[in-house]
Design a protein around this motif. Structure first.
Motif, PDB file in Angstrom:
ATOM      1  N   VAL A 190       6.282   9.148  -8.780  1.00  0.00           N
ATOM      2  CA  VAL A 190       7.354   8.516  -8.004  1.00  0.00           C
ATOM      3  C   VAL A 190       6.702   7.819  -6.815  1.00  0.00           C
ATOM      4  O   VAL A 190       5.928   8.431  -6.082  1.00  0.00           O
ATOM      5  CB  VAL A 190       8.339   9.576  -7.472  1.00  0.00           C
ATOM      6  CG1 VAL A 190       9.335   8.939  -6.510  1.00  0.00           C
ATOM      7  CG2 VAL A 190       9.064  10.239  -8.603  1.00  0.00           C
ATOM      8  N   VAL A 191       7.003   6.530  -6.662  1.00  0.00           N
ATOM      9  CA  VAL A 191       6.425   5.785  -5.547  1.00  0.00           C
ATOM     10  C   VAL A 191       7.546   5.443  -4.568  1.00  0.00           C
ATOM     11  O   VAL A 191       8.542   4.827  -4.960  1.00  0.00           O
ATOM     12  CB  VAL A 191       5.761   4.476  -6.024  1.00  0.00           C
ATOM     13  CG1 VAL A 191       4.981   3.831  -4.895  1.00  0.00           C
ATOM     14  CG2 VAL A 191       4.886   4.720  -7.237  1.00  0.00           C
ATOM     15  N   SER A 192       7.380   5.862  -3.327  1.00  0.00           N
ATOM     16  CA  SER A 192       8.364   5.511  -2.301  1.00  0.00           C
ATOM     17  C   SER A 192       7.863   4.255  -1.588  1.00  0.00           C
ATOM     18  O   SER A 192       6.720   4.199  -1.139  1.00  0.00           O
ATOM     19  CB  SER A 192       8.491   6.700  -1.345  1.00  0.00           C
ATOM     20  OG  SER A 192       9.193   6.335  -0.221  1.00  0.00           O
ATOM     21  N   VAL A 193       8.720   3.238  -1.535  1.00  0.00           N
ATOM     22  CA  VAL A 193       8.294   1.944  -0.983  1.00  0.00           C
ATOM     23  C   VAL A 193       9.175   1.572   0.207  1.00  0.00           C
ATOM     24  O   VAL A 193      10.401   1.671   0.115  1.00  0.00           O
ATOM     25  CB  VAL A 193       8.426   0.826  -2.043  1.00  0.00           C
ATOM     26  CG1 VAL A 193       7.795  -0.459  -1.541  1.00  0.00           C
ATOM     27  CG2 VAL A 193       7.829   1.249  -3.366  1.00  0.00           C
ATOM     28  N   ASP A 194       8.568   1.184   1.288  1.00  0.00           N
ATOM     29  CA  ASP A 194       9.334   0.749   2.455  1.00  0.00           C
ATOM     30  C   ASP A 194       8.704  -0.533   2.989  1.00  0.00           C
ATOM     31  O   ASP A 194       7.494  -0.578   3.215  1.00  0.00           O
ATOM     32  CB  ASP A 194       9.296   1.859   3.514  1.00  0.00           C
ATOM     33  CG  ASP A 194      10.340   1.642   4.590  1.00  0.00           C
ATOM     34  OD1 ASP A 194      11.291   2.436   4.647  1.00  0.00           O
ATOM     35  OD2 ASP A 194      10.197   0.689   5.379  1.00  0.00           O
ATOM     36  N   LEU A 195       9.526  -1.568   3.153  1.00  0.00           N
ATOM     37  CA  LEU A 195       8.977  -2.844   3.632  1.00  0.00           C
ATOM     38  C   LEU A 195       8.529  -2.684   5.087  1.00  0.00           C
ATOM     39  O   LEU A 195       9.178  -1.979   5.857  1.00  0.00           O
ATOM     40  CB  LEU A 195      10.034  -3.946   3.541  1.00  0.00           C
ATOM     41  CG  LEU A 195      10.579  -4.212   2.139  1.00  0.00           C
ATOM     42  CD1 LEU A 195      11.642  -5.285   2.187  1.00  0.00           C
ATOM     43  CD2 LEU A 195       9.459  -4.643   1.196  1.00  0.00           C
TER      44      LEU A 195
ATOM     45  N   SER B 219       4.947  -7.376   3.677  1.00  0.00           N
ATOM     46  CA  SER B 219       4.090  -6.311   3.148  1.00  0.00           C
ATOM     47  C   SER B 219       4.931  -5.038   3.102  1.00  0.00           C
ATOM     48  O   SER B 219       6.023  -5.006   3.662  1.00  0.00           O
ATOM     49  CB  SER B 219       2.859  -6.113   4.032  1.00  0.00           C
ATOM     50  OG  SER B 219       3.253  -5.585   5.275  1.00  0.00           O
ATOM     51  N   ALA B 220       4.418  -4.027   2.434  1.00  0.00           N
ATOM     52  CA  ALA B 220       5.177  -2.781   2.339  1.00  0.00           C
ATOM     53  C   ALA B 220       4.216  -1.602   2.367  1.00  0.00           C
ATOM     54  O   ALA B 220       3.011  -1.763   2.169  1.00  0.00           O
ATOM     55  CB  ALA B 220       5.987  -2.760   1.040  1.00  0.00           C
ATOM     56  N   SER B 221       4.775  -0.435   2.640  1.00  0.00           N
ATOM     57  CA  SER B 221       3.978   0.800   2.572  1.00  0.00           C
ATOM     58  C   SER B 221       4.403   1.561   1.322  1.00  0.00           C
ATOM     59  O   SER B 221       5.595   1.700   1.063  1.00  0.00           O
ATOM     60  CB  SER B 221       4.227   1.653   3.801  1.00  0.00           C
ATOM     61  OG  SER B 221       3.883   0.935   4.953  1.00  0.00           O
ATOM     62  N   PHE B 222       3.411   2.026   0.576  1.00  0.00           N
ATOM     63  CA  PHE B 222       3.682   2.725  -0.689  1.00  0.00           C
ATOM     64  C   PHE B 222       3.101   4.143  -0.617  1.00  0.00           C
ATOM     65  O   PHE B 222       1.912   4.300  -0.334  1.00  0.00           O
ATOM     66  CB  PHE B 222       2.993   2.023  -1.864  1.00  0.00           C
ATOM     67  CG  PHE B 222       3.398   0.587  -2.084  1.00  0.00           C
ATOM     68  CD1 PHE B 222       4.313   0.252  -3.068  1.00  0.00           C
ATOM     69  CD2 PHE B 222       2.847  -0.432  -1.316  1.00  0.00           C
ATOM     70  CE1 PHE B 222       4.683  -1.064  -3.287  1.00  0.00           C
ATOM     71  CE2 PHE B 222       3.208  -1.758  -1.528  1.00  0.00           C
ATOM     72  CZ  PHE B 222       4.128  -2.075  -2.515  1.00  0.00           C
ATOM     73  N   GLY B 223       3.932   5.136  -0.871  1.00  0.00           N
ATOM     74  CA  GLY B 223       3.436   6.521  -0.930  1.00  0.00           C
ATOM     75  C   GLY B 223       3.854   7.100  -2.265  1.00  0.00           C
ATOM     76  O   GLY B 223       4.977   6.884  -2.697  1.00  0.00           O
TER      77      GLY B 223
ATOM     78  N   GLU C 280      -4.437   0.528   5.283  1.00  0.00           N
ATOM     79  CA  GLU C 280      -4.188   1.018   3.926  1.00  0.00           C
ATOM     80  C   GLU C 280      -2.678   1.076   3.687  1.00  0.00           C
ATOM     81  O   GLU C 280      -1.939   1.617   4.485  1.00  0.00           O
ATOM     82  CB  GLU C 280      -4.817   2.414   3.752  1.00  0.00           C
ATOM     83  CG  GLU C 280      -4.708   2.964   2.348  1.00  0.00           C
ATOM     84  CD  GLU C 280      -5.132   1.965   1.278  1.00  0.00           C
ATOM     85  OE1 GLU C 280      -4.245   1.302   0.713  1.00  0.00           O
ATOM     86  OE2 GLU C 280      -6.347   1.824   1.025  1.00  0.00           O
ATOM     87  N   HIS C 281      -2.230   0.480   2.595  1.00  0.00           N
ATOM     88  CA  HIS C 281      -0.799   0.430   2.332  1.00  0.00           C
ATOM     89  C   HIS C 281      -0.375   1.333   1.189  1.00  0.00           C
ATOM     90  O   HIS C 281       0.784   1.383   0.828  1.00  0.00           O
ATOM     91  CB  HIS C 281      -0.364  -1.013   2.027  1.00  0.00           C
ATOM     92  CG  HIS C 281      -0.387  -1.893   3.222  1.00  0.00           C
ATOM     93  ND1 HIS C 281      -0.435  -3.258   3.167  1.00  0.00           N
ATOM     94  CD2 HIS C 281      -0.368  -1.574   4.533  1.00  0.00           C
ATOM     95  CE1 HIS C 281      -0.438  -3.747   4.394  1.00  0.00           C
ATOM     96  NE2 HIS C 281      -0.410  -2.745   5.233  1.00  0.00           N
ATOM     97  N   ILE C 282      -1.345   2.015   0.555  1.00  0.00           N
ATOM     98  CA  ILE C 282      -1.009   2.879  -0.577  1.00  0.00           C
ATOM     99  C   ILE C 282      -1.643   4.255  -0.361  1.00  0.00           C
ATOM    100  O   ILE C 282      -2.845   4.344  -0.140  1.00  0.00           O
ATOM    101  CB  ILE C 282      -1.538   2.282  -1.903  1.00  0.00           C
ATOM    102  CG1 ILE C 282      -0.972   0.874  -2.116  1.00  0.00           C
ATOM    103  CG2 ILE C 282      -1.184   3.179  -3.080  1.00  0.00           C
ATOM    104  CD1 ILE C 282      -1.602   0.124  -3.279  1.00  0.00           C
TER     105      ILE C 282
END
Ligand code: C2E
Ligand code: CA
Ligand code: CA
Length: 581
Positions: free
Chosen positions: A183-188, A275-279, A311-313
């Motif tokens: 599951v990838v949580s994405v936030d712009l 861009s977005a942050s992905f966790g 780092e975005h991921i």
């Protein structure tokens, strides 16, 4: 903003979802077969009962067995109707065939018996036929409506992507099937600024455009994995990735969505570069239930936002979880910054002959009951959530104001040391902040010292050296804090334009427990001197420690033995005693 009509836009993401989330699950095959058997048995019995001339007695009255034919015929018809209700299209077709097959049979029976006794059966058949057609048509209508309601329940109206509910259902389903997925949580990043500056209408268009790009990207399958995109609300999205071999595959897929996002996006004649942050968190490796998976993916995404290394991921790691205590502390720091209640203590530093060198300013925070929260606890939280810059600056500004006034009044030749976190130091604009403080407080730059922990030499040596050179150009001194706790090499130390080495308390603590520990401290002092640094020992508490340090040539002392961190008014008394006229 025109809403997307999800009925007309073919959306494979939603279609896939609908397959997974079915309000009504198909009944098992054996129920269907049971109906057929019951129907056949009913009909066979009807025929043999109808043609039987046997009679049996019930309550001493004769009862011909043939009178039960209607009961068995009804059982057959009930099966036909219940097939249509329970098995929809498949049931309807089966029932239709069975009923139509009955007509020639009834006809044959009429011809064979040369009576019209079976005509009533024909009527029953026609009525049943009408009933099942009516039921079926009604079912189709209800199903269409249900389908629409279901589609709306799982679809995000703005973007046409499956929504948060759909995401939770989908993930629950995968967990139930025990299939491996991430599951990838994405936030712009900084999406709020688009809404704030361009208005919500533009913000919505940007979100739709992003959703469209990601939707198309996921449908082409070129990411190499099987992905499904969801909109969780606001500027948050989620990707569920399946069909990967290892973590590298997951990261590669996420990078693919990142690249798609980062291409220029034009809305209302404005260009946006997003861009977005992905966790992400993996099932079952990181968590084996739905709630934890989302919590962990979110924690990794938040961690991404809070670190500043570009780092975005990030893959979830337990250390990303904020404990309740750290959330509480974060609130307290925010409140204290807002209400201007972060304060500072000053701890005196002396030369080895007990002459005052100056003070180190140390941040202090009180909770609502008035008890102090240890800096050992709140400084790491401030660093993690990105508030350390503000804490540093508050302490810097207020203590500089105070010491500047004291220097003005007494002409004291004292140094004010302030702690600056590595993260803060590396920020663009740091130099301007310092210059601003110097201008506003009037403190002479030569009487200022900035303490940086040794870790800076290991993590980011080259950039750090450039920053430090800028600071030194203004005339401010540099101290390397907690020296000895990291693993900085001598070659870095050699390049480092510092003025003072602060030997960490842990070395002072054990210095007198063995000869080698004492030699170690002596060696640090010698190296410091060879490199032209002054050396200060921190955390000196015992007279024996003081003696040893004096004997091995330490220049300065900071510790409880000569002064604890104290409120500024008490520090003022010390300055007055030393320099007062
Ligand atoms: P530090 O910079 O190494 O500060 C020295 C710490 O050692 C202070 O703890 C001080 O009270 C304590 N100390 C000094 N002498 C003795 C002694 O003889 N015995 C013992 N047991 N302790 C002694 P404090 O004030 O709790 O600060 C802890 C850490 O918090 C500091 O370590 C520093 O890393 C950080 N910190 C404090 N204020 C600030 C700030 O304004 N900005 C930043 N970035 N960090 C800060
Ligand atoms: Ca310090
Ligand atoms: Ca220290």
């Amino acid at each position: 903003m025109k809403k997307k009509d999800t009925n007309t836009v073919p959306n494979k993401n939603v279609e896939k979802m609908m397959k997974n989330i079915s309000v009504r699950k198909e009944l098992p095959e054996h129920v269907y077969i049971l109906h057929l058997i019951l129907y056949v048995v009913g009909n066979v019995v009807v025929n043999s009962v109808a043609n039987s001339s046997k009679v049996f007695f019930f309550a001493q009255k004769p009862l011909p067995i043939s009178s039960f034919a209607g009961v068995f015929s009804s059982i057959g018809n009930l099966c036909i109707i219940s097939l249509v209700i329970l098995f929809r299209k498949k049931g309807f077709i089966t029932s239709l065939i069975l009923l139509l097959l009955q007509f020639p049979l009834i006809l044959m029976s009429i011809l064979k018996s040369q009576t019209l006794a079976s005509v009533s059966g024909m009527f029953t058949n026609v009525l049943t036929l009408i009933a099942i057609i009516a039921i079926y048509l009604n079912n189709v209508k209800i199903e269409k409506y249900q389908q629409k309601v279901r589609e709306q329940a799982v679809t995000d109206m703005l973007t046409g992507l499956p929504n948060r509910f759909a995401c939770t259902e989908f993930v629950s389903d995968l967990v139930a099937k025990k299939s491996r997925f991430a599951v990838v949580s994405v936030d712009l990043n900084n999406f709020k600024s688009i809404n704030d500056t361009m208005g919500h209408d533009t913000g919505n268009k940007v979100l739709s455009e992003i959703a469209e790009r990601w939707k198309n990207a996921s449908e082409t399958g070129i990411s190499g994995t099987a992905d499904l995109i969801f909109r969780q609300g606001g500027d948050e999205f989620a990707i569920v990735i399946q069909g990967y071999k290892n973590e590298a595959d997951i990261i590669r897929s996420i990078r693919f969505y990142e690249t798609v996002l980062e291409k220029r996006l034009t809305v209302d004649d404005c260009d946006f570069f997003l861009s977005a942050s992905f966790g992400f968190a993996e099932y079952p490796a990181d968590a084996d239930n739905v709630d934890m998976l989302f919590t962990y993916a979110d924690a990794a995404m938040c961690e991404c936002k809070s670190i500043s290394n570009g780092e975005h991921i990030l893959h979830f790691s337990p250390e990303f979880l904020k404990t309740e205590r750290s959330i509480e502390i974060e609130h307290k720091i925010r409140a204290a910054l807002e209400n201007n209640t972060i304060f500072y203590y000053l701890q005196p530093q002396y030369d080895i002959s007990h002459k005052l060198r100056g003070f180190e300013a140390l941040a202090r925070l009180r909770d609502s009951e008035g008890a102090q929260i240890s800096p050992g606890e709140f400084i790491p939280v401030a660093e993690k959530v990105g508030l350390i810059d503000k804490v540093d600056l508050t302490v810097f500004r207020d203590s500089a104001q105070f010491i500047s006034k004291l220097i003005g009044e007494t002409g004291a030749d004292i140094t004010l040391s302030v702690n600056v976190s590595v993260r803060h130091l590396m920020k663009n604009g740091f130099i301007d902040e310092i210059k601003d403080i110097i201008n506003k407080t009037g403190i002479p730059a030569q009487q200022l010292e900035i303490e940086i922990t040794e870790s800076i030499m290991i993590d980011s040596a080259e950039k750090a050296i450039r920053c430090i050179n800028d600071i030194k150009e203004i005339g401010i001194k540099i101290a390397i804090d907690d020296f000895g706790t990291g693993y900085s090499s001598l070659s870095y130390l050699n390049k480092f334009p510092a003025d003072l080495l602060k030997i960490d308390k842990s070395f002072i603590d054990k210095m007198n427990t063995s000869d080698s520990s004492k030699k170690y401290v002596a060696a640090i002092i010698s190296i410091g001197h060879i490199m032209n640094f002054d050396v200060i020992s921190e955390g000196v508490e015992e007279p024996e420690q003081l003696e040893t340090l004096r004997s091995i040539g330490c220049d300065y002392i900071q510790g409880y033995i000569w002064g604890r961190p104290m409120p500024p008014e008490e520090a003022e008394k010390i300055v007055m005693e030393a320099f007062g006229k």
